[in-house]
Design an enzyme around this catalytic site. Sequence first.
Site, PDB file in Angstrom:
ATOM      1  CD  GLU A   1      -4.424  -2.056  -1.436  1.00 45.82           C
ATOM      2  OE1 GLU A   1      -4.296  -1.241  -0.683  1.00 45.82           O
ATOM      3  OE2 GLU A   1      -3.738  -1.974  -2.639  1.00 45.82           O
TER       4      GLU A   1
ATOM      5  CB  CYS B   1       1.386  -2.350  -5.284  1.00 41.40           C
ATOM      6  SG  CYS B   1       2.454  -3.407  -4.404  1.00 41.40           S
TER       7      CYS B   1
END
Length: 259
Positions: free
Chosen positions: A111, A2
């Site tokens: 992402e 992340c």
Amino acid sequence: MCGRFALTATPDEMMELFSLLESDDFPARFNIAPTQPIMVVVAGECAAPGSNLPERKAVLVRWGFMPGWVKDPRDFPLLINARAESAIDKASFRAAMRHRRVLVPASGFYEWRRPPKGSREPSQAYWVRPRKGGIVAFAGLMETWSSADGSEVDTAAILTTAANASIRQIHDRMPVVIQPEDFARWLDCKTQEPREVADLFGPVAEDYFEAIPVSDKVNKVVNTGPEIQDAVTPRSVANAQLKGKDEPTEPDGGQMSLF
């Protein structure tokens, strides 16, 4: 992993979900990057007056974990994530796993899907958010780093786990999500040993998140407006239009220095 996320919830929404006694006003943030201040929720010492709910507090910390035993941060890598499977035993995270577990509120995260090695297909950014909307709480670890001159910096990392099948199409890791019914157990570092909360480290349900392809505007930390979450045609689909153009990159390295 992340490496970018967003928090656009209102203070009232934060107070309701996390049982906070109060929450300062704060702006919506659409592109939170490593080394920037992030909000984390920590357990309080006692119950809120007139309530059986624990007193929880929201505090600001730097995103980039620094163990207390580090002498020179310039010689230590920036730890924005910690692998949940090994954090209990890792020297960098062991103390925080036992004593300083926190929640990291988010509206979703970004992402990047990397093409296979040797492929000419460009990378594609995705905005990953709860399918039903609202706030998601990532599992986090917090540590206060003290310099030789006595100054202190509160730092944090987000725990990650193996991605579920839907997110695995984009990346093999995803943040650990703590559900509201597990907030108290995760934050309780007094009676809950690290191995007693390890069952929370699994990937979230397959249908919890939805992934929306977005433009490469999110790659730049200077782009902070809501437009970076606008849906686009995936670049693999529009690849024919990209011939002769530079491929997009992973998020830039133009982050602030942690120290």
